[in-house]
Design an enzyme around this catalytic site. Sequence first.
Site, PDB file in Angstrom:
ATOM      1  N   GLU A  36       0.788  -1.249   0.000  1.00 20.30           N
ATOM      2  CA  GLU A  36       0.000   0.000   0.000  1.00 20.30           C
ATOM      3  C   GLU A  36       0.812   1.288   0.000  1.00 20.30           C
ATOM      4  O   GLU A  36       0.465   2.223   0.715  1.00 20.30           O
ATOM      5  CB  GLU A  36      -0.948   0.009   1.215  1.00 20.30           C
ATOM      6  CG  GLU A  36      -1.863  -1.189   1.276  1.00 20.30           C
ATOM      7  CD  GLU A  36      -2.820  -1.158   2.485  1.00 20.30           C
ATOM      8  OE1 GLU A  36      -2.677  -0.286   3.355  1.00 20.30           O
ATOM      9  OE2 GLU A  36      -3.722  -2.007   2.527  1.00 20.30           O
TER      10      GLU A  36
ATOM     11  N   GLU B 263      -6.365 -10.821  -0.660  1.00 23.91           N
ATOM     12  CA  GLU B 263      -7.193 -10.524   0.517  1.00 23.91           C
ATOM     13  C   GLU B 263      -8.673 -10.474   0.137  1.00 23.91           C
ATOM     14  O   GLU B 263      -9.429  -9.618   0.594  1.00 23.91           O
ATOM     15  CB  GLU B 263      -6.765  -9.182   1.141  1.00 23.91           C
ATOM     16  CG  GLU B 263      -5.276  -9.108   1.456  1.00 23.91           C
ATOM     17  CD  GLU B 263      -4.852  -7.820   2.173  1.00 23.91           C
ATOM     18  OE1 GLU B 263      -5.716  -7.108   2.718  1.00 23.91           O
ATOM     19  OE2 GLU B 263      -3.642  -7.549   2.195  1.00 23.91           O
TER      20      GLU B 263
HETATM   21  C1  GLA Z   1      -5.061  -4.292   4.495  1.00 29.08           C
HETATM   22  C2  GLA Z   1      -3.847  -5.089   4.947  1.00 29.08           C
HETATM   23  C3  GLA Z   1      -4.241  -6.340   5.661  1.00 29.08           C
HETATM   24  C4  GLA Z   1      -5.384  -6.120   6.620  1.00 29.08           C
HETATM   25  C5  GLA Z   1      -6.534  -5.513   5.878  1.00 29.08           C
HETATM   26  C6  GLA Z   1      -7.764  -5.324   6.706  1.00 29.08           C
HETATM   27  O1  GLA Z   1      -5.635  -4.736   3.355  1.00 29.08           O
HETATM   28  O2  GLA Z   1      -2.991  -5.433   3.898  1.00 29.08           O
HETATM   29  O3  GLA Z   1      -3.147  -6.802   6.380  1.00 29.08           O
HETATM   30  O4  GLA Z   1      -4.968  -5.299   7.674  1.00 29.08           O
HETATM   31  O5  GLA Z   1      -6.106  -4.253   5.413  1.00 29.08           O
HETATM   32  O6  GLA Z   1      -7.699  -5.838   7.950  1.00 29.08           O
END
Ligand code: GLA
Length: 338
Positions: free
Chosen positions: A138, A245
């Site tokens: 990110e 994710e």
């Molecule tokens: C981001 C992070 C994850 C997690 C999510 C939500 O996407 O990469 O590690 O913390 O947020 O929990």
Amino acid sequence: MNSTGTHTEQALKDLFAQHFRIGAAVNPRTIRSQELLLAHHFNSITAENEMKFVSVHPEEGVYTFEDADLLADFAGRHQMAMRGHTLVWHNQTPDWLFEDSQGRPAGKALLLERLRSHIDTVVGRYKGRLYAWDVVNEVIADEGDALLRPSKWLDIAGPEFIARAFEYAHDADPEALLFYNDYNESHPAKRDKIYALVKSLLEQGAPIHGIGLQAHWNLFDPSLDDIRAAIEKYASLGLQLQLTELDVSVFRFDDRRADLTSPEPGMLERQAELYEGVFGLLKEYHDVISGVTFWGAADDYTWLDGFPVRGRKNWPMLFDAQHRPKPAYDRIAALFAE
Ligand code: GLA
């Protein structure tokens, strides 16, 4: 699943065996509460929080690997692959990293040396057990023209910290596949910035092997067309892609209602259609997609119960709170059984 809690539905890992690994984010509680579900369906895990900087390295010189080890041992016991998450991030990173011993801002050389040492220790510890790492998470700015998000990393070290992190990780485990990971990755403006960053890393010769599409999606956003365009654009860099994710919230991002105690009529059906569309794309592009990881496993435990509305129940997964397959599971199973 039958009345004794045994899963009789076809395992996701078998359905996808010719296509990609299928993973779930886990923590020390869910490896117990969801153990049967995880063992039946998944062949990969990611630590939800337990390998993040603040979890394993809360103070200078102090490493705490108990929870991370517990999860790596679980993967080993169940012959699951494991992804590492994450080495460089602006969240869940301790303040000491950015300060010198007098509490003043650390200089660039000190910060990069601490990063090298952290990566060497953490990646080195799990060498041979984790097959991939989200090295940098990110760093792209959501809005505006700026490429990179403001952060202490950027303030102190300039953009160079990104390439260095990949180099340090590669030195620590030359076999590990190294990923850049981000969210809103299918929105065209952010997609183009992620593409630009990764392209420049490749041009600098940084050892990067893949792009992680976090895929925190909802019933309304992004569109399948935008997801397809993102897959094509990222794949044009010659790297492998993973969904890292995945979850599909039933709420629009700006829908802050907090009064639903069960899904509204039609919600789970719409979710099933969307998941079918998504997995249709994943099947079509499986040559460039090597893994698909959900951020959780079933609706009894999801970070979306606390975000963006604290305490609001959400139902983003393929399995319900009792670990029974939802309509979305049925659609996907039918698609891959063909
Ligand atoms: C981001 C992070 C994850 C997690 C999510 C939500 O996407 O990469 O590690 O913390 O947020 O929990």
